[in-house]
Design a protein around this motif. Structure first.
Motif, PDB file in Angstrom:
ATOM      1  N   UNK A  64     -68.348 114.990 -64.954  1.00 56.51           N
ATOM      2  CA  UNK A  64     -70.128 114.138 -66.037  1.00 56.51           C
ATOM      3  C   UNK A  64     -70.707 114.040 -64.856  1.00 56.51           C
ATOM      4  N   UNK A  65     -70.888 114.603 -63.974  1.00 55.84           N
ATOM      5  CA  UNK A  65     -72.403 114.099 -62.974  1.00 55.84           C
ATOM      6  C   UNK A  65     -73.810 114.470 -63.465  1.00 55.84           C
ATOM      7  N   UNK A  66     -74.330 113.209 -63.224  1.00 56.03           N
ATOM      8  CA  UNK A  66     -76.212 113.437 -64.103  1.00 56.03           C
ATOM      9  C   UNK A  66     -76.501 113.282 -62.518  1.00 56.03           C
ATOM     10  N   UNK A  67     -77.432 113.475 -62.246  1.00 58.13           N
ATOM     11  CA  UNK A  67     -79.012 114.038 -60.998  1.00 58.13           C
ATOM     12  C   UNK A  67     -79.870 113.964 -61.566  1.00 58.13           C
ATOM     13  N   UNK A  68     -80.786 113.041 -61.498  1.00 57.37           N
ATOM     14  CA  UNK A  68     -82.091 112.533 -61.911  1.00 57.37           C
ATOM     15  C   UNK A  68     -82.584 111.581 -60.772  1.00 57.37           C
ATOM     16  N   UNK A  69     -83.569 111.436 -60.018  1.00 52.26           N
ATOM     17  CA  UNK A  69     -84.794 110.889 -59.421  1.00 52.26           C
ATOM     18  C   UNK A  69     -84.289 109.331 -58.667  1.00 52.26           C
ATOM     19  N   UNK A  70     -83.550 109.384 -59.875  1.00 55.25           N
ATOM     20  CA  UNK A  70     -83.370 106.981 -59.792  1.00 55.25           C
ATOM     21  C   UNK A  70     -81.723 107.032 -59.865  1.00 55.25           C
ATOM     22  N   UNK A  71     -81.385 106.530 -59.467  1.00 56.49           N
ATOM     23  CA  UNK A  71     -80.217 106.278 -59.800  1.00 56.49           C
ATOM     24  C   UNK A  71     -80.190 104.680 -61.046  1.00 56.49           C
ATOM     25  N   UNK A  72     -78.922 104.142 -62.260  1.00 55.66           N
ATOM     26  CA  UNK A  72     -79.147 103.897 -63.041  1.00 55.66           C
ATOM     27  C   UNK A  72     -79.528 102.225 -62.580  1.00 55.66           C
ATOM     28  N   UNK A  73     -79.258 101.870 -61.536  1.00 55.90           N
ATOM     29  CA  UNK A  73     -79.455 100.775 -60.495  1.00 55.90           C
ATOM     30  C   UNK A  73     -80.623 100.756 -60.020  1.00 55.90           C
TER      31      UNK A  73
ATOM     32  N   UNK B 148     -83.512 107.652 -69.257  1.00 57.43           N
ATOM     33  CA  UNK B 148     -81.965 107.667 -68.753  1.00 57.43           C
ATOM     34  C   UNK B 148     -81.029 107.291 -69.289  1.00 57.43           C
ATOM     35  N   UNK B 149     -81.207 105.967 -68.448  1.00 52.93           N
ATOM     36  CA  UNK B 149     -80.250 105.106 -68.510  1.00 52.93           C
ATOM     37  C   UNK B 149     -79.178 104.579 -69.852  1.00 52.93           C
ATOM     38  N   UNK B 150     -81.175 104.155 -70.597  1.00 53.68           N
ATOM     39  CA  UNK B 150     -80.373 103.796 -72.321  1.00 53.68           C
ATOM     40  C   UNK B 150     -79.720 104.982 -72.837  1.00 53.68           C
ATOM     41  N   UNK B 151     -80.157 105.970 -72.204  1.00 54.46           N
ATOM     42  CA  UNK B 151     -79.612 107.331 -73.156  1.00 54.46           C
ATOM     43  C   UNK B 151     -77.804 107.198 -72.953  1.00 54.46           C
ATOM     44  N   UNK B 152     -78.310 107.499 -71.625  1.00 55.00           N
ATOM     45  CA  UNK B 152     -76.312 106.946 -71.218  1.00 55.00           C
ATOM     46  C   UNK B 152     -75.858 105.875 -70.927  1.00 55.00           C
ATOM     47  N   UNK B 153     -76.201 105.224 -72.001  1.00 52.51           N
ATOM     48  CA  UNK B 153     -75.247 103.781 -71.880  1.00 52.51           C
ATOM     49  C   UNK B 153     -74.019 103.769 -72.421  1.00 52.51           C
ATOM     50  N   UNK B 154     -74.664 104.935 -73.882  1.00 51.27           N
ATOM     51  CA  UNK B 154     -73.038 104.854 -75.016  1.00 51.27           C
ATOM     52  C   UNK B 154     -72.024 105.532 -73.778  1.00 51.27           C
ATOM     53  N   UNK B 155     -72.328 106.301 -73.938  1.00 44.73           N
ATOM     54  CA  UNK B 155     -71.194 107.286 -72.530  1.00 44.73           C
ATOM     55  C   UNK B 155     -70.350 106.830 -71.291  1.00 44.73           C
ATOM     56  N   UNK B 156     -71.634 105.383 -71.054  1.00 50.87           N
ATOM     57  CA  UNK B 156     -71.262 105.000 -69.560  1.00 50.87           C
ATOM     58  C   UNK B 156     -69.438 104.544 -70.657  1.00 50.87           C
ATOM     59  N   UNK B 157     -69.790 103.652 -71.825  1.00 50.18           N
ATOM     60  CA  UNK B 157     -68.965 102.668 -72.109  1.00 50.18           C
ATOM     61  C   UNK B 157     -67.470 103.300 -72.357  1.00 50.18           C
ATOM     62  N   UNK B 158     -67.979 104.904 -72.384  1.00 47.20           N
ATOM     63  CA  UNK B 158     -66.738 105.659 -73.212  1.00 47.20           C
ATOM     64  C   UNK B 158     -65.875 106.546 -71.503  1.00 47.20           C
ATOM     65  N   UNK B 159     -66.300 106.776 -70.463  1.00 45.44           N
ATOM     66  CA  UNK B 159     -65.940 107.568 -69.798  1.00 45.44           C
ATOM     67  C   UNK B 159     -66.537 107.217 -68.123  1.00 45.44           C
ATOM     68  N   UNK B 160     -65.940 107.860 -67.202  1.00 42.62           N
ATOM     69  CA  UNK B 160     -66.219 107.554 -66.515  1.00 42.62           C
ATOM     70  C   UNK B 160     -67.516 108.763 -65.807  1.00 42.62           C
TER      71      UNK B 160
END
Length: 90
Positions: free
Chosen positions: A34-43, A61-73
């Motif tokens: 999975x590759x996420x491309x956005x104008x900003x990073x999650x930091x 977007x960071x909030x929406x992908x928080x659950x994904x981040x817990x399960x996979x890189x």
């Protein structure tokens, strides 16, 4: 659908649906990336007297992908929110 009435047709004298065998070959799925491309990073990065500080962003977007981040890189491509000189990048 009509059935044949030949002597060798084992279903010709049966009533009801014709039995069917489905063969399903299950192969392991290749590991997807999975590759996420956005104008900003999650930091968010800020430069201070002692160098750079990095804090988690709170965007949608960071909030929406928080659950994904817990399960996979995954790889996130984006802008850190500040200019970082080439010699300071790692």
């Amino acid at each position: 659908m009509e059935r044949s009435s030949g002597e060798n047709d084992k279903y010709s004298k049966q009533s009801g649906p014709i039995p069917c065998t489905n063969v399903v070959v299950q192969r392991p799925m290749p590991k997807s990336q999975l590759i996420v491309a956005s104008t900003r990073l999650p930091v968010t990065m800020q430069r201070g007297e002692e160098g750079w500080s990095v804090t988690d962003s709170t965007g949608g977007l960071v909030t929406a992908l928080a659950a994904v981040r817990e399960k996979r890189k995954f790889t996130w491509l984006g802008w850190p929110g500040a200019y970082v000189a080439r010699q300071e990048r790692r």
